[in-house]
Enzyme design. Structure first.
Site, PDB file in Angstrom:
ATOM      1  N   GLU A 172       0.859  -1.191   0.000  1.00  0.00           N
ATOM      2  CA  GLU A 172       0.000   0.000   0.000  1.00  0.00           C
ATOM      3  C   GLU A 172       0.893   1.238   0.000  1.00  0.00           C
ATOM      4  OE1 GLU A 172      -2.602   2.373   3.324  1.00  0.00           O
ATOM      5  OE2 GLU A 172      -2.801   0.187   3.293  1.00  0.00           O
ATOM      6  N   ARG A 175       0.675  10.426   0.762  1.00  0.00           N
ATOM      7  CA  ARG A 175       1.121  11.473   1.670  1.00  0.00           C
ATOM      8  C   ARG A 175       2.262  12.286   1.080  1.00  0.00           C
ATOM      9  NH1 ARG A 175       1.333   8.463   7.610  1.00  0.00           N
ATOM     10  NH2 ARG A 175      -0.753   7.562   7.532  1.00  0.00           N
ATOM     11  N   THR A 234      -4.125   6.192   2.305  1.00  0.00           N
ATOM     12  CA  THR A 234      -4.338   7.583   2.723  1.00  0.00           C
ATOM     13  C   THR A 234      -5.047   8.368   1.615  1.00  0.00           C
ATOM     14  OG1 THR A 234      -2.195   7.350   3.835  1.00  0.00           O
ATOM     15  CG2 THR A 234      -3.294   9.461   4.054  1.00  0.00           C
ATOM     16  N   LYS A 247     -10.791  -1.193   7.322  1.00  0.00           N
ATOM     17  CA  LYS A 247      -9.490  -1.003   7.964  1.00  0.00           C
ATOM     18  C   LYS A 247      -9.726  -0.479   9.373  1.00  0.00           C
ATOM     19  CE  LYS A 247      -5.692   2.355   7.503  1.00  0.00           C
ATOM     20  NZ  LYS A 247      -5.013   3.250   6.548  1.00  0.00           N
TER      21      LYS A 247
END
Length: 209
Positions: free
Chosen positions: A42, A46, A69, A129
Site C-alpha cells: 500500500e 502522503r 491515505t 481497515k
C-alpha cells in the site's frame, strides 16, 4: 465490483504500508519487498510523487499495489490511473467509496467505531481497515467490533509492530495486517534494502499458514 480485496490479495496476510518520498527508490523498494516474499503493498498518498511511486511499483509485476491515505474521489481516480489495484482510506467517505465503485476497484475505508462500521456495511462493504488500530484499543477493540459483526473482515493498521503481528493474524476476522515498520522512510533514505528484505521475510513467515 468484479474483484474484491480478498481476490486481489490472493492469500497475502501482511500489507507493507509505504510512505515513499523519493520516487527513484520505488523500483528497488518493490524488488526488496518481492524478494522478501511480499505479494502486496500500500503506497500512501502522503507525498507529492505518490502517483509515480504507484506506477513504478505496479510495473514491477510481483506486487499487487494499492493506494493508501486516499482522502478524496479525485485522489482515488489518480491512483487507479497510475495502476493501483485497490484503495485504502483512513476514514469512511461516501465520495471515495462511490468513486471506487465507478472505477471498479476494491475500497477499504478506515473505521474506529461500530457506527462507522455500520455505515460501511450499509454501503455494501464487508472489508474495513481498523485505524489507528493500536491507538483505539488494539486487539481488544478488534475483538469487540468483530463480535457483533461476524461477516466483516478487518485490515488493522496503525501502530502495529512485529511484536503485535502474530496476535492480530491469529484473529479469524483479520484478512491482513498493515505495517509501516517493514520499509520506513529512514530505511529508504539510507538505501537499506537488505533490511527491508529481512523484515519483510520475517513478517511473511509469521503470516504463513
Amino acid at each position: 465490483m468484479r474483484t474484491g480485496l480478498t481476490a486481489v490479495l490472493d492469500g497475502a496476510r501482511v500489507m507493507p504500508v509505504l510512505t515513499v518520498r523519493d520516487p527513484a527508490t520505488a523500483g528497488p523498494l518493490a524488488e526488496a519487498l518481492a524478494e522478501g516474499g511480499a505479494r502486496c503493498a500500500e503506497v500512501t498518498f502522503r507525498t507529492p510523487d505518490a502517483e509515480r511511486v504507484v506506477k513504478t511499483m505496479a510495473a514491477h509485476g510481483g506486487l499487487a499495489v494499492g493506494a493508501g491515505t486516499v482522502l478524496t474521489a479525485e485522489q482515488a481516480e489518480r491512483a487507479v490511473a497510475a495502476g493501483a489495484r485497490f484503495v485504502v482510506s483512513p476514514g469512511y467517505d461516501e465520495e471515495v467509496v462511490a468513486a471506487c465503485r465507478e472505477l471498479d476497484v476494491p475500497v477499504v475505508p478506515g473505521i474506529a467505531t461500530a457506527t462507522e462500521l455500520m455505515r460501511a456495511l450499509r454501503a455494501g462493504l464487508s472489508t474495513v481497515k481498523l485505524f489507528p488500530a493500536e491507538a483505539v484499543g488494539g486487539l481488544r477493540a478488534l475483538r469487540a467490533l468483530a463480535a457483533p459483526f461476524p461477516g466483516v473482515r478487518f485490515m488493522p493498521t496503525g501502530g502495529i509492530g512485529p511484536g503485535q503481528l502474530s496476535g492480530y493474524l491469529a484473529e479469524p476476522s483479520v484478512l491482513a495486517v498493515g505495517g509501516s515498520w517493514l520499509a520506513t522512510p529512514a530505511h529508504l533514505d539510507a538505501g537499506d534494502y537488505p533490511e527491508i528484505r529481512r523484515l519483510t521475510a520475517e513478517a511473511v513467515r509469521v503470516g504463513a499458514p
